[in-house]
Design a protein around this motif. Structure first.
Motif, PDB file in Angstrom:
ATOM      1  N   ALA A   1       0.829  -1.200   0.000  1.00 41.09           N
ATOM      2  CA  ALA A   1       0.000   0.000   0.000  1.00 41.09           C
ATOM      3  C   ALA A   1       0.866   1.254   0.000  1.00 41.09           C
ATOM      4  CB  ALA A   1      -0.931  -0.005   1.214  1.00 41.09           C
ATOM      5  N   ALA A   2       1.915   1.251   0.800  1.00 41.33           N
ATOM      6  CA  ALA A   2       2.814   2.403   0.851  1.00 41.33           C
ATOM      7  C   ALA A   2       3.620   2.533  -0.435  1.00 41.33           C
ATOM      8  CB  ALA A   2       3.750   2.279   2.053  1.00 41.33           C
ATOM      9  N   TYR A   3       4.077   1.426  -0.981  1.00 42.27           N
ATOM     10  CA  TYR A   3       4.926   1.431  -2.179  1.00 42.27           C
ATOM     11  C   TYR A   3       4.153   1.855  -3.427  1.00 42.27           C
ATOM     12  CZ  TYR A   3       8.293  -0.327  -5.645  1.00 42.27           C
ATOM     13  OH  TYR A   3       9.173  -0.446  -6.681  1.00 42.27           O
ATOM     14  N   PHE A   4       2.940   1.319  -3.588  1.00 39.43           N
ATOM     15  CA  PHE A   4       2.161   1.576  -4.800  1.00 39.43           C
ATOM     16  C   PHE A   4       1.200   2.749  -4.665  1.00 39.43           C
ATOM     17  CE2 PHE A   4       3.019  -3.071  -5.286  1.00 39.43           C
ATOM     18  CZ  PHE A   4       3.834  -2.972  -6.404  1.00 39.43           C
ATOM     19  N   GLY A   5       0.955   3.201  -3.450  1.00 37.57           N
ATOM     20  CA  GLY A   5       0.001   4.298  -3.261  1.00 37.57           C
ATOM     21  C   GLY A   5      -1.442   3.853  -3.426  1.00 37.57           C
ATOM     22  N   VAL A   6      -1.704   2.603  -3.137  1.00 38.03           N
ATOM     23  CA  VAL A   6      -3.046   2.028  -3.221  1.00 38.03           C
ATOM     24  C   VAL A   6      -3.455   1.636  -1.810  1.00 38.03           C
ATOM     25  CG1 VAL A   6      -4.411   0.137  -4.195  1.00 38.03           C
ATOM     26  CG2 VAL A   6      -2.586   1.158  -5.525  1.00 38.03           C
ATOM     27  N   GLY A   7      -4.715   1.815  -1.475  1.00 36.55           N
ATOM     28  CA  GLY A   7      -5.188   1.489  -0.130  1.00 36.55           C
ATOM     29  C   GLY A   7      -5.149   0.004   0.175  1.00 36.55           C
ATOM     30  N   ILE A   8      -5.012  -0.302   1.444  1.00 38.27           N
ATOM     31  CA  ILE A   8      -4.968  -1.702   1.886  1.00 38.27           C
ATOM     32  C   ILE A   8      -6.275  -2.411   1.551  1.00 38.27           C
ATOM     33  CG2 ILE A   8      -4.877  -3.204   3.922  1.00 38.27           C
ATOM     34  CD1 ILE A   8      -2.882  -1.245   5.135  1.00 38.27           C
ATOM     35  N   ASN A   9      -7.402  -1.736   1.755  1.00 46.99           N
ATOM     36  CA  ASN A   9      -8.689  -2.372   1.456  1.00 46.99           C
ATOM     37  C   ASN A   9      -8.835  -2.665  -0.030  1.00 46.99           C
ATOM     38  OD1 ASN A   9      -9.511  -2.385   4.131  1.00 46.99           O
ATOM     39  ND2 ASN A   9     -10.436  -0.368   3.979  1.00 46.99           N
TER      40      ASN A   9
END
Length: 64
Positions: A18-26
């Motif tokens: 999530a941090a690396y790709f900028g996508v939310g965990i959900n």
């Protein structure tokens, strides 16, 4: 303990991805719940994201 940078890891936890790709965990959970997802690796109940395959998926996706 040796700390490996995220960009050098082959597999990432949901939090790292999530941090690396900028996508939310959900959103990552939603995508990787699909049986046809090619960039998820299940280790027991733990889900890891295959970094290179996920990059390919995100680069080719119009929206997620």
């Amino acid at each position: 303990m040796i700390n490996v940078p995220v960009w050098e890891k082959a597999n990432l936890t949901l939090e790292e991805a999530a941090a690396y790709f900028g996508v939310g965990i959900n959103k990552l959970r939603e995508i990787t719940n699909d049986d046809k997802c090619k960039f998820v690796l299940w280790v027991g109940n733990k889900r890891l994201i295959k970094r290179k395959q996920c990059e390919i998926y995100l680069n080719s996706a119009y929206s997620i």
